[in-house]
Structure formats: C-alpha cells, structure tokens
Design a protein around this motif. Sequence first.
Motif, PDB file in Angstrom:
ATOM      1  N   GLY A  50      36.012  -4.560  28.270  1.00 51.33           N
ATOM      2  CA  GLY A  50      35.675  -5.474  29.351  1.00 51.33           C
ATOM      3  C   GLY A  50      34.237  -5.400  29.809  1.00 51.33           C
ATOM      4  N   ALA A  51      33.404  -4.628  29.138  1.00 54.31           N
ATOM      5  CA  ALA A  51      32.006  -4.497  29.536  1.00 54.31           C
ATOM      6  C   ALA A  51      31.257  -5.812  29.327  1.00 54.31           C
ATOM      7  CB  ALA A  51      31.333  -3.386  28.736  1.00 54.31           C
ATOM      8  N   VAL A  52      30.094  -5.912  29.958  1.00 53.43           N
ATOM      9  CA  VAL A  52      29.178  -7.029  29.730  1.00 53.43           C
ATOM     10  C   VAL A  52      28.134  -6.561  28.720  1.00 53.43           C
ATOM     11  CG1 VAL A  52      27.446  -8.552  30.747  1.00 53.43           C
ATOM     12  CG2 VAL A  52      29.517  -7.983  32.029  1.00 53.43           C
ATOM     13  N   VAL A  53      28.047  -7.263  27.611  1.00 53.15           N
ATOM     14  CA  VAL A  53      27.123  -6.896  26.536  1.00 53.15           C
ATOM     15  C   VAL A  53      25.925  -7.842  26.563  1.00 53.15           C
ATOM     16  CG1 VAL A  53      26.822  -6.544  24.062  1.00 53.15           C
ATOM     17  CG2 VAL A  53      29.052  -6.092  25.133  1.00 53.15           C
ATOM     18  N   VAL A  54      24.745  -7.276  26.742  1.00 49.00           N
ATOM     19  CA  VAL A  54      23.507  -8.053  26.675  1.00 49.00           C
ATOM     20  C   VAL A  54      22.851  -7.769  25.327  1.00 49.00           C
ATOM     21  CG1 VAL A  54      21.229  -8.464  27.653  1.00 49.00           C
ATOM     22  CG2 VAL A  54      23.177  -8.003  29.167  1.00 49.00           C
ATOM     23  N   PRO A  55      22.741  -8.772  24.453  1.00 49.58           N
ATOM     24  CA  PRO A  55      22.089  -8.546  23.160  1.00 49.58           C
ATOM     25  C   PRO A  55      20.575  -8.428  23.324  1.00 49.58           C
ATOM     26  CG  PRO A  55      23.542 -10.483  23.116  1.00 49.58           C
ATOM     27  CD  PRO A  55      23.305 -10.125  24.550  1.00 49.58           C
TER      28      PRO A  55
END
Length: 219
Positions: A50-55
């Motif tokens: 459920g994390a927010v992934v910033v590429p």
Amino acid sequence: MLVIAVHGSALPGADGTIDRLVHALPTPAVVGHLDLQRPGLAEVLAHRPGAVVVPLLLGDGYHRSVDLPAVARRFRCTVTPGLAGEPDVARAVDDRLCAAGGPGDAVVVAGAGSTRPGGRDGTLAVVRELRSAHPGVRVVDAYCAGAEPTVPQRVAQLRRAGYRRISIAAHLLAPGRFTRVLEATAGVDAVSAPIADHPLIARLVLNRYESAGPEVLAA
C-alpha cells in the motif's frame, strides 16, 4: 509510506547522491532499486504494502512503463507519475550546467536514452527549456544508450559546424556508467553533475508523494 524507486548503479557514488535526496525530504522515505543494487523494489514493497511509489526516473521508458507498475500491483501500491517533462528537472539541470562553467557556445543535453515511444520526451523537454533559458546558444539532444544521436556523434556534429566551446548538460540522476562515459567524451569543455540531490528534485518528489491524496497516505 514513501518509497522512491531508482534505477540503481554499480558505482558507490550513486548511493551518496540518493542518500542526500532522502535526507532532504521532510518525510521518511525508503529506496527500492530496479536493477544492479539491493534492496530491490519488490523486496522493499513486500514489507510496505500500500505504499506510495515515486519513480525517480527522468523518462517513461521500460522501467517506468512496464516493470515498475507490475511490481507495484503485486503489493497494492500507488505509483505516481515520474519526473519526465517537469520544469523543475530542467531548472536543476541548468543549475548544474552553470555550476560546471555555463553553456558555452553549444550544449548537448545528454539523456540515458530509450527505445520505447515517448522514452526520450523528458530529455527533449529539457532541451526546450534550456533553449528558452539561453537564447543564442545552440542546444541539442543526445543519448547514452538506446537511441541516436549518441553524445560523441552530437559533439562531432557541433565541432564540424564551427562551435568551439561545447558543454554537456547531464540529464541524469546519479553517478553511474553513463556519467563516466560523459566525463570521458572528447572535445567538450564542461560536463555537468547529475541532479538527484538538487533541492528542486527533493521538492518534486515530495509533491509527487503528497499528490497521491490524503486517503492513500492515511491507508
């Protein structure tokens, strides 16, 4: 939870650059690598569903378009847009270029390169921004791999056209194989440093994270 997805590099200096970015953020962040280094992105997300992934990627090539979303789906994570095309990226590149001695007569914006449609759009956006910032300076694109013209090809073209002071603006995030290639390029007067630890990139990563929305961040 903020997870920053980075390509990864075999060079030790890349870790320091990314660490400085992480330490500049006002919120805790963990780094997951897509290649060459550990921990891998899947390993990181397995412990943070459920994390927010910033590429932390400057183009929408294979990593951004294919394998990163596939990994994130397995762990029900939200993936924000990458950094391609953002004006703050071009400003960071320009700052590094000026710190390296300025644009000179001509600038080669050197991107990583990609064979995928749209994979070079981020580099081309920086070219447009630098042309606007430095009227009268010739600004062109070139690529380290996966696309042409290559950086040596561009430099040779500019030399043949009569340009005498040529700078390379590295559209790259951290030290690695590509930065070594740029530093070894013959016929150039300056090569700018990569940009991952520039304050504008930290601000952009934070904005990406916060744009995921309060309902996602609270999950």
